[in-house]
Design a protein around this motif. Structure first.
Motif, PDB file in Angstrom:
ATOM      1  N   ARG A  85      -4.052   3.384   0.813  1.00  7.85           N
ATOM      2  CA  ARG A  85      -4.916   3.347  -0.365  1.00  7.85           C
ATOM      3  C   ARG A  85      -4.090   3.362  -1.650  1.00  7.85           C
ATOM      4  O   ARG A  85      -4.358   2.610  -2.585  1.00  7.85           O
ATOM      5  CB  ARG A  85      -5.861   4.545  -0.371  1.00  7.85           C
ATOM      6  N   VAL A  86      -3.107   4.236  -1.693  1.00  9.25           N
ATOM      7  CA  VAL A  86      -2.289   4.359  -2.897  1.00  9.25           C
ATOM      8  C   VAL A  86      -1.461   3.090  -3.102  1.00  9.25           C
ATOM      9  O   VAL A  86      -1.341   2.597  -4.226  1.00  9.25           O
ATOM     10  CB  VAL A  86      -1.399   5.622  -2.826  1.00  9.25           C
ATOM     11  N   ARG A  87      -0.893   2.555  -2.030  1.00 10.27           N
ATOM     12  CA  ARG A  87      -0.103   1.331  -2.165  1.00 10.27           C
ATOM     13  C   ARG A  87      -0.969   0.164  -2.638  1.00 10.27           C
ATOM     14  O   ARG A  87      -0.529  -0.664  -3.439  1.00 10.27           O
ATOM     15  CB  ARG A  87       0.573   0.980  -0.841  1.00 10.27           C
ATOM     16  N   THR A  88      -2.192   0.081  -2.154  1.00  7.64           N
ATOM     17  CA  THR A  88      -3.109  -0.958  -2.599  1.00  7.64           C
ATOM     18  C   THR A  88      -3.426  -0.786  -4.076  1.00  7.64           C
ATOM     19  O   THR A  88      -3.425  -1.756  -4.842  1.00  7.64           O
ATOM     20  CB  THR A  88      -4.411  -0.924  -1.771  1.00  7.64           C
ATOM     21  N   ALA A  89      -3.670   0.450  -4.514  1.00  8.51           N
ATOM     22  CA  ALA A  89      -3.973   0.716  -5.919  1.00  8.51           C
ATOM     23  C   ALA A  89      -2.782   0.360  -6.802  1.00  8.51           C
ATOM     24  O   ALA A  89      -2.958  -0.199  -7.888  1.00  8.51           O
ATOM     25  CB  ALA A  89      -4.350   2.177  -6.107  1.00  8.51           C
ATOM     26  N   ILE A  90      -1.573   0.647  -6.343  1.00 11.15           N
ATOM     27  CA  ILE A  90      -0.372   0.308  -7.111  1.00 11.15           C
ATOM     28  C   ILE A  90      -0.278  -1.210  -7.277  1.00 11.15           C
ATOM     29  O   ILE A  90       0.012  -1.706  -8.375  1.00 11.15           O
ATOM     30  CB  ILE A  90       0.884   0.886  -6.433  1.00 11.15           C
ATOM     31  N   THR A  91      -0.526  -1.942  -6.209  1.00  8.90           N
ATOM     32  CA  THR A  91      -0.472  -3.402  -6.267  1.00  8.90           C
ATOM     33  C   THR A  91      -1.500  -3.943  -7.240  1.00  8.90           C
ATOM     34  O   THR A  91      -1.203  -4.822  -8.064  1.00  8.90           O
ATOM     35  CB  THR A  91      -0.705  -4.008  -4.870  1.00  8.90           C
ATOM     36  N   VAL A  92      -2.708  -3.416  -7.208  1.00  6.02           N
ATOM     37  CA  VAL A  92      -3.772  -3.876  -8.105  1.00  6.02           C
ATOM     38  C   VAL A  92      -3.413  -3.560  -9.541  1.00  6.02           C
ATOM     39  O   VAL A  92      -3.585  -4.396 -10.445  1.00  6.02           O
ATOM     40  CB  VAL A  92      -5.116  -3.233  -7.714  1.00  6.02           C
ATOM     41  N   LYS A  93      -2.911  -2.369  -9.803  1.00  4.42           N
ATOM     42  CA  LYS A  93      -2.542  -1.984 -11.166  1.00  4.42           C
ATOM     43  C   LYS A  93      -1.408  -2.833 -11.701  1.00  4.42           C
ATOM     44  O   LYS A  93      -1.392  -3.194 -12.871  1.00  4.42           O
ATOM     45  CB  LYS A  93      -2.193  -0.493 -11.216  1.00  4.42           C
ATOM     46  N   LYS A  94      -0.447  -3.171 -10.851  1.00 10.92           N
ATOM     47  CA  LYS A  94       0.654  -4.035 -11.290  1.00 10.92           C
ATOM     48  C   LYS A  94       0.163  -5.440 -11.603  1.00 10.92           C
ATOM     49  O   LYS A  94       0.618  -6.075 -12.548  1.00 10.92           O
ATOM     50  CB  LYS A  94       1.739  -4.095 -10.217  1.00 10.92           C
ATOM     51  N   GLU A  95      -0.783  -5.954 -10.823  1.00  9.38           N
ATOM     52  CA  GLU A  95      -1.318  -7.301 -11.064  1.00  9.38           C
ATOM     53  C   GLU A  95      -2.122  -7.366 -12.354  1.00  9.38           C
ATOM     54  O   GLU A  95      -2.079  -8.358 -13.059  1.00  9.38           O
ATOM     55  CB  GLU A  95      -2.178  -7.755  -9.891  1.00  9.38           C
ATOM     56  N   THR A  96      -2.860  -6.300 -12.662  1.00  8.00           N
ATOM     57  CA  THR A  96      -3.677  -6.313 -13.864  1.00  8.00           C
ATOM     58  C   THR A  96      -2.852  -6.151 -15.131  1.00  8.00           C
ATOM     59  O   THR A  96      -3.246  -6.581 -16.193  1.00  8.00           O
ATOM     60  CB  THR A  96      -4.748  -5.197 -13.824  1.00  8.00           C
TER      61      THR A  96
END
Length: 65
Positions: A52-63
């Motif tokens: 979950r945290v790794r997915t959130a990090i990826t989303v935050k970096k993309e945005t």
């Protein structure tokens, strides 16, 4: 940890949480290997939280890009 809790964290908070979870996973794996782990299901929950945290990090970096 729920997905909503992870989404509220900023990028630095997510990375700090990831490090804590990875450390906890390491401790749990060592306890499991030595036969000291009472709740083996905790390993599964920690693995999911890490994802979950790794997915959130990826989303935050993309945005932010």
């Amino acid at each position: 940890m729920k997905a909503q809790e992870v989404q509220k964290l900023d990028l630095a908070g997510c990375q700090a949480q990831l490090m804590l979870l990875l450390e906890e996973q390491f401790r749990l794996r060592m306890q499991h290997a030595t036969g000291q782990l009472a709740k083996t299901s905790r390993l599964c929950f920690v693995r999911r939280d890490i994802a979950r945290v790794r997915t959130a990090i990826t989303v935050k970096k993309e945005t932010h890009s």
